[in-house]
Design a protein around this motif. Structure first.
Motif, mmCIF file in Angstrom:
data_model
loop_
_atom_site.group_PDB
_atom_site.id
_atom_site.type_symbol
_atom_site.label_atom_id
_atom_site.label_comp_id
_atom_site.label_asym_id
_atom_site.label_seq_id
_atom_site.Cartn_x
_atom_site.Cartn_y
_atom_site.Cartn_z
ATOM 1 N N LEU A 138 0.925 -1.135 0.068
ATOM 2 C CA LEU A 138 -0.133 0.094 0.070
ATOM 3 C C LEU A 138 0.919 1.318 0.013
ATOM 4 N N PHE A 139 2.110 1.230 0.649
ATOM 5 C CA PHE A 139 3.049 2.279 0.575
ATOM 6 C C PHE A 139 3.426 2.362 -0.726
ATOM 7 N N VAL A 140 3.924 1.416 -1.323
ATOM 8 C CA VAL A 140 4.254 1.601 -2.682
ATOM 9 C C VAL A 140 3.236 2.110 -3.724
ATOM 10 N N SER A 141 1.791 1.694 -3.456
ATOM 11 C CA SER A 141 0.782 2.125 -4.224
ATOM 12 C C SER A 141 0.711 3.699 -3.929
ATOM 13 N N VAL A 142 0.620 4.074 -2.907
ATOM 14 C CA VAL A 142 0.608 5.643 -2.631
ATOM 15 C C VAL A 142 1.554 6.167 -3.661
ATOM 16 N N ALA A 143 3.036 5.940 -3.522
ATOM 17 C CA ALA A 143 3.912 6.647 -4.240
ATOM 18 C C ALA A 143 3.793 6.525 -5.738
ATOM 19 N N VAL A 144 3.133 5.481 -6.165
ATOM 20 C CA VAL A 144 3.093 5.133 -7.652
ATOM 21 C C VAL A 144 1.781 5.611 -8.278
ATOM 22 N N LEU A 145 0.683 5.175 -7.301
ATOM 23 C CA LEU A 145 -0.750 5.251 -8.153
ATOM 24 C C LEU A 145 -1.492 6.454 -7.333
ATOM 25 N N GLY A 146 -1.057 6.928 -6.411
ATOM 26 C CA GLY A 146 -1.717 7.869 -5.643
ATOM 27 C C GLY A 146 -2.280 7.391 -4.606
ATOM 28 N N PHE A 147 -3.103 8.499 -4.006
ATOM 29 C CA PHE A 147 -4.065 8.205 -2.790
ATOM 30 C C PHE A 147 -5.292 7.606 -3.087
ATOM 31 N N PRO A 148 -6.098 8.069 -4.059
ATOM 32 C CA PRO A 148 -7.379 7.467 -4.332
ATOM 33 C C PRO A 148 -7.272 5.935 -4.477
ATOM 34 N N ALA A 149 -6.402 5.516 -5.300
ATOM 35 C CA ALA A 149 -6.406 4.064 -5.482
ATOM 36 C C ALA A 149 -6.025 3.238 -4.215
ATOM 37 N N THR A 150 -4.980 3.651 -3.595
ATOM 38 C CA THR A 150 -4.524 3.192 -2.313
ATOM 39 C C THR A 150 -5.752 3.196 -1.201
ATOM 40 N N VAL A 151 -6.274 4.402 -0.983
ATOM 41 C CA VAL A 151 -7.484 4.550 0.096
ATOM 42 C C VAL A 151 -8.547 3.753 -0.336
ATOM 43 N N ASN A 152 -8.977 3.341 -1.670
ATOM 44 C CA ASN A 152 -10.044 2.574 -2.045
ATOM 45 C C ASN A 152 -9.448 0.929 -1.502
ATOM 46 N N ALA A 153 -8.423 0.807 -1.974
ATOM 47 C CA ALA A 153 -7.824 -0.778 -1.542
ATOM 48 C C ALA A 153 -7.910 -0.921 0.098
ATOM 49 N N VAL A 154 -7.707 0.085 0.994
ATOM 50 C CA VAL A 154 -7.457 -0.079 2.285
ATOM 51 C C VAL A 154 -8.689 -0.727 2.760
ATOM 52 N N GLY A 155 -9.752 -0.130 2.450
ATOM 53 C CA GLY A 155 -10.983 -0.911 3.134
ATOM 54 C C GLY A 155 -11.099 -2.470 2.507
ATOM 55 N N ILE A 156 -10.597 -3.063 1.625
ATOM 56 C CA ILE A 156 -10.579 -4.224 0.968
ATOM 57 C C ILE A 156 -9.626 -4.863 1.877
ATOM 58 N N VAL A 157 -8.230 -4.436 2.262
ATOM 59 C CA VAL A 157 -7.396 -4.974 3.015
ATOM 60 C C VAL A 157 -7.873 -5.343 4.185
ATOM 61 N N ARG A 158 -8.504 -4.152 4.791
ATOM 62 C CA ARG A 158 -9.120 -4.212 6.268
ATOM 63 C C ARG A 158 -10.107 -5.434 6.331
ATOM 64 N N SER A 159 -10.760 -5.472 5.236
ATOM 65 C CA SER A 159 -12.078 -6.734 5.160
ATOM 66 C C SER A 159 -11.470 -7.861 5.155
ATOM 67 N N VAL A 160 -10.402 -8.092 4.320
ATOM 68 C CA VAL A 160 -9.700 -9.361 4.455
ATOM 69 C C VAL A 160 -9.205 -9.783 5.636
ATOM 70 N N PHE A 161 -8.346 -8.693 6.106
ATOM 71 C CA PHE A 161 -7.867 -9.086 7.561
ATOM 72 C C PHE A 161 -8.814 -9.346 8.768
ATOM 73 N N ALA A 162 -9.996 -8.790 8.591
ATOM 74 C CA ALA A 162 -11.106 -8.961 9.472
ATOM 75 C C ALA A 162 -11.682 -10.280 9.500
#
Length: 197
Positions: A138-162
């Motif tokens: 996700l850190f690499v994603s912020v640097a390469v893709l920007g915040f929107p793509a990464t912030v959208n993915a954070v919810g998915i990551v949290r869901s998988v972890f939960a």
């Protein structure tokens, strides 16, 4: 008596028959990792290898996506097992966790395939990847893709972890890696949203 319940049961039954037939076919073929020319392989070889790779990635409900796809097109479902899983994700040269991390990266970059992103994040963990690697991605994603793509993915990551009940502790930032910038940004965000950051 025939009705919606009978029709739904029939569809589930036919999907299960499709995947059961594939398992029977798959059980008669050994999984080849020798790097033979794919042209000499049969559809059954590719399907068998793809199904085994899909099983490793998909975990308990590995056949859910291909069964759903088979409701619309059995050929497309078979092709999905044969090509992405049987030809690409099972190739020698990269281990499966690294291939899955690459897949997650590409789906993050795509930005429009959230169900597939969730499936492959879980698949990365199923293949032996770590939660820490996903968070670092996700850190690499912020640097390469920007915040929107990464912030959208954070919810998915949290869901998988939960769903997996993973108790994840973020890596403590080292001095000079933006910790001060993070606090300053949070203070500014709290001012902008009246304290409800």
């Amino acid at each position: 008596m025939s009705g919606p319940t009978t029709a739904a049961t029939g569809r589930v039954s036919s999907r299960r028959r499709f995947i059961e037939a594939a398992f029977i076919a798959a059980s008669s073929f050994a999984i080849s990792r020798s790097g033979q020319a794919m042209a000499s392989e049969t559809h059954e070889d590719r399907f068998s290898r793809g199904l085994e790779t899909l099983r490793r990635i998909g975990g308990e409900n590995f056949d859910g996506p291909i069964n759903a796809l088979a409701e619309t097109s059995a050929d497309l479902s078979r092709f999905t097992v044969e090509y992405p899983y049987g030809d690409v994700l099972s190739r020698p040269g990269l281990d499966l966790p690294l291939r899955q991390l690459c897949t997650v990266s590409m789906l993050l970059a795509d930005g429009s395939a959230q169900p597939q992103l969730k499936f492959h994040i879980a698949g990365f963990l199923n293949a032996g990847g770590t939660p820490e690697a996903i968070v670092e991605l996700l850190f690499v994603s912020v640097a390469v893709l920007g915040f929107p793509a990464t912030v959208n993915a954070v919810g998915i990551v949290r869901s998988v972890f939960a769903e997996r009940e993973l108790a994840f502790q973020p890596i403590k930032p080292a001095t000079g890696y933006g910790a001060g910038r993070g606090w300053a940004g949070r203070e500014m965000l709290e001012r902008l949203v009246a304290g409800d950051a």
